[in-house]
Design an enzyme around this catalytic site. Sequence first.
Site, PDB file in Angstrom:
ATOM      1  N   GLN A   8       6.550   6.818   1.111  1.00  0.00           N
ATOM      2  CA  GLN A   8       6.169   5.472   1.529  1.00  0.00           C
ATOM      3  C   GLN A   8       7.322   4.738   2.211  1.00  0.00           C
ATOM      4  O   GLN A   8       7.310   3.515   2.302  1.00  0.00           O
ATOM      5  CB  GLN A   8       5.684   4.660   0.323  1.00  0.00           C
ATOM      6  CG  GLN A   8       4.425   5.224  -0.314  1.00  0.00           C
ATOM      7  CD  GLN A   8       3.875   4.307  -1.400  1.00  0.00           C
ATOM      8  OE1 GLN A   8       3.362   3.222  -1.143  1.00  0.00           O
ATOM      9  NE2 GLN A   8       3.993   4.762  -2.639  1.00  0.00           N
ATOM     10  N   ARG A  45      -3.879   2.479   0.302  1.00  0.00           N
ATOM     11  CA  ARG A  45      -4.193   1.093  -0.071  1.00  0.00           C
ATOM     12  C   ARG A  45      -5.636   0.978  -0.530  1.00  0.00           C
ATOM     13  O   ARG A  45      -6.019   0.000  -1.167  1.00  0.00           O
ATOM     14  CB  ARG A  45      -3.998   0.130   1.116  1.00  0.00           C
ATOM     15  CG  ARG A  45      -2.605   0.043   1.723  1.00  0.00           C
ATOM     16  CD  ARG A  45      -1.512  -0.183   0.731  1.00  0.00           C
ATOM     17  NE  ARG A  45      -0.922   1.083   0.321  1.00  0.00           N
ATOM     18  CZ  ARG A  45      -0.109   1.232  -0.707  1.00  0.00           C
ATOM     19  NH1 ARG A  45       0.186   0.206  -1.467  1.00  0.00           N
ATOM     20  NH2 ARG A  45       0.399   2.417  -1.018  1.00  0.00           N
ATOM     21  N   LYS A  56       4.225   1.804 -11.069  1.00  0.00           N
ATOM     22  CA  LYS A  56       5.688   1.762 -11.064  1.00  0.00           C
ATOM     23  C   LYS A  56       6.224   0.422 -11.545  1.00  0.00           C
ATOM     24  O   LYS A  56       7.250   0.379 -12.221  1.00  0.00           O
ATOM     25  CB  LYS A  56       6.222   2.074  -9.677  1.00  0.00           C
ATOM     26  CG  LYS A  56       5.980   1.009  -8.627  1.00  0.00           C
ATOM     27  CD  LYS A  56       6.657   1.332  -7.325  1.00  0.00           C
ATOM     28  CE  LYS A  56       6.394   0.245  -6.296  1.00  0.00           C
ATOM     29  NZ  LYS A  56       6.951  -1.050  -6.689  1.00  0.00           N
ATOM     30  N   THR A  57       5.540  -0.677 -11.204  1.00  0.00           N
ATOM     31  CA  THR A  57       6.020  -1.989 -11.651  1.00  0.00           C
ATOM     32  C   THR A  57       5.967  -2.089 -13.165  1.00  0.00           C
ATOM     33  O   THR A  57       6.876  -2.627 -13.800  1.00  0.00           O
ATOM     34  CB  THR A  57       5.178  -3.109 -11.017  1.00  0.00           C
ATOM     35  OG1 THR A  57       5.205  -2.977  -9.595  1.00  0.00           O
ATOM     36  CG2 THR A  57       5.715  -4.471 -11.401  1.00  0.00           C
ATOM     37  N   ASP A  82      13.963  -1.255  -7.557  1.00  0.00           N
ATOM     38  CA  ASP A  82      12.565  -1.047  -7.157  1.00  0.00           C
ATOM     39  C   ASP A  82      12.514  -0.660  -5.676  1.00  0.00           C
ATOM     40  O   ASP A  82      13.411  -1.005  -4.905  1.00  0.00           O
ATOM     41  CB  ASP A  82      11.785  -2.340  -7.388  1.00  0.00           C
ATOM     42  CG  ASP A  82      10.280  -2.155  -7.278  1.00  0.00           C
ATOM     43  OD1 ASP A  82       9.823  -0.994  -7.288  1.00  0.00           O
ATOM     44  OD2 ASP A  82       9.562  -3.167  -7.188  1.00  0.00           O
ATOM     45  N   GLU A  83      11.460   0.042  -5.260  1.00  0.00           N
ATOM     46  CA  GLU A  83      11.256   0.436  -3.853  1.00  0.00           C
ATOM     47  C   GLU A  83      12.515   1.088  -3.273  1.00  0.00           C
ATOM     48  O   GLU A  83      12.954   0.768  -2.166  1.00  0.00           O
ATOM     49  CB  GLU A  83      10.850  -0.781  -3.007  1.00  0.00           C
ATOM     50  CG  GLU A  83       9.611  -1.511  -3.491  1.00  0.00           C
ATOM     51  CD  GLU A  83       8.313  -0.756  -3.228  1.00  0.00           C
ATOM     52  OE1 GLU A  83       8.382   0.400  -2.770  1.00  0.00           O
ATOM     53  OE2 GLU A  83       7.240  -1.320  -3.495  1.00  0.00           O
TER      54      GLU A  83
END
Length: 714
Positions: A249, A592, A33-34, A218-219
């Site tokens: 998330q 993770r 995503k980044t 973002d997020e």
Amino acid sequence: MVSILDGLNPQQRRAVEAPDGPTLILAGPGSGKTRVLTSRVAYLIGARNVYPYRIMAVTFTNKAAREMRDRLTRMAGPGPTADLTLGTFHSICTRLLRREAQQAGLDRDFTIYDSDDQINVVKAALAELNLDEKKYKPASIHAAISAAKNELVTPERYKPDSYFGEIVGRVYARYNAMLRANNALDFDDLLMEAVLLLQRSATIRDKVQDRYLHVLVDEFQDTNIAQYELIKLIAGKHRSVFCVGDADQSIYAWRGADHRNVLRLREDYPDLNIIALEQNYRSTQTILDAAMAVIKKNPNRLHVNLFTQRGYGPKIAVREMFNEEEEAQYVVDTIAELVRLKAAEPGEIAVMYRTNAQSRAIEDAFVRAGMPYRLVGATRFYARKEVKDVLAYLRIVNNPSDWVSLKRIINVPPRGIGDKTFAQLEAASRTAGLTCLDVIQQGSGSGRGARALGEFGALWAQWVRLRSELSVGQLFDHIIQTSGYKDYLKDGTAEGEERWANVMELRNVAAEAGDLPLSEFLSEVALVSDVDNYDENANAPTLLTLHAAKGLEFKVVFIVGLVEGVLPHSRNMDNPEHLAEERRLLYVGITRAKERLYLLRPFRRSQWGASDVAEPSRFLADLPDEVVDGKPRSNREVLRDATTWRSDRPPEPPAALADTQFKPGDRVVHPRFGHGLVLRSTRVRDDEEVEVFFEHAGGKRLSAVLSGLKKQRR
């Protein structure tokens, strides 16, 4: 645009090239995503010819903002990124409020109070209202005030629904009045005041909306109501809002995040373009299958089908231990074995847990083994007393109205200015409507306290005058020298030297500020988050909570304490909404892991000084048989297979397993660990992996061929 789009998968490319208008990118964990967010900005600048000044990109941490700017600089060069508005919600709101301070009813040099400062103001408000802080906990009162601000509820609009709410309303009004009297804002104010400013002032709102053609977030799943309204207001005219997030998330409801903002976005923008990023570049398919099996039980979620080209990898190890100590020892022993076999470096391994208190047993095991570790969530650099002291000195120079910072350091080092003298100074300041510095300079009063105040006031006034002449670093040096703080810390002890080293580290930060104004330097320091302090280069296993694990990745992950009452947490088990977040928390932890995942649960759990049998987490039952090694069992099954974990009488043997030498319930002896009881044995090629609970050594996992393990005769 080959260099920008090159290497993107079809879903990522579709996202980067999305047309103007509202867009939601459902970015599964590890889906890049980044890269998509950064490429989108570079694409707007390079292919759409959008001037960087017209673009805003919002992140949740300073670390993410720095990484994004670094990537953009490599892709588009330093010129375009210099004009781009890029930062956290709080930093962007701080700049807006300082720029438009007069319209917002603020002084542009306002102080940003941190958590400790906010609690101190709540305590002062309680005292003024003659309310007992032992009865009305300041932290609980502050949490309620913070929740109100996150939902854009001002003190005037606050409507209590209980007696406690009535108390909160009274404290909230006094708390905010005290903040304004000190020319200060808390973190929640930065968001709320920015939203209120844009709502009230059509002129400023039009100016902001005309400027920003594109707003990227973002997020997005971690936004609260105030942040969501801020996004809508800024993007109100052009509607080109580009939100990247994953509702699965969303794990920060306790600090105001509302995963339902994803649903609100769909309602507020009927023409919303939704694009899913489903290819995972981090984990094996086994880990992804386990994660999806856990999260699919949550209702009202947007389905994302995660896949990877990394293959299936090892199965997920599900293990049962006698108690937290044996669980911790298993973690340490397994890490040592993984490192010995070169399956992972220590720094590629993480141990995760639901609450900070769970780290105690794990830390003890690491210490006993002489194995170094990193503890995320220990005392942060900016939370250390000496660092906060020096920042308080700088804050009273930046904002002479800041009595909270003044109270912290007015007698540090000791100057003979006691609490009574300070209380009189504060009262005089309020009565006259002047700053404490103004009152001191008027020189009223006599006696030792007044003389001490006068001497300190002369120093303070000198620092304020030098503010415009010196850089932050130079001012820093002058204050710690003339205030006597340097000599106060350097007391000749090793502890004093350590504290001084921390001050010198802060001096390095001040030096990096260069010609930055003092107010901006203090804002940047105030906005540093826990994640910003994470050092990815330390070659030692990392111990951290599942909440702190967000945004990180590790080759090997252990998640411990998977029992009812811990994960899911006892306070969240009876509320469907809260239970769904507990499930999302485990989903974050699982995703993770890149290659190996261990899910551990103790048979007995210590709580409030007692040890009780604990049921395995309900989430373990959601794992498909094909992805796990060691299917989770209920306590009834455990006790059926081995009558008791610490029994002197032989258990009833379970049904025999034809392909293993050792069977659950077998009594065994080991040359080092002594006598024990077999819990499980699994065929591993030409060997067996035998799990044994030893009377004195606890739970161990051994090779049947290499360990020297032998059955005892009955």
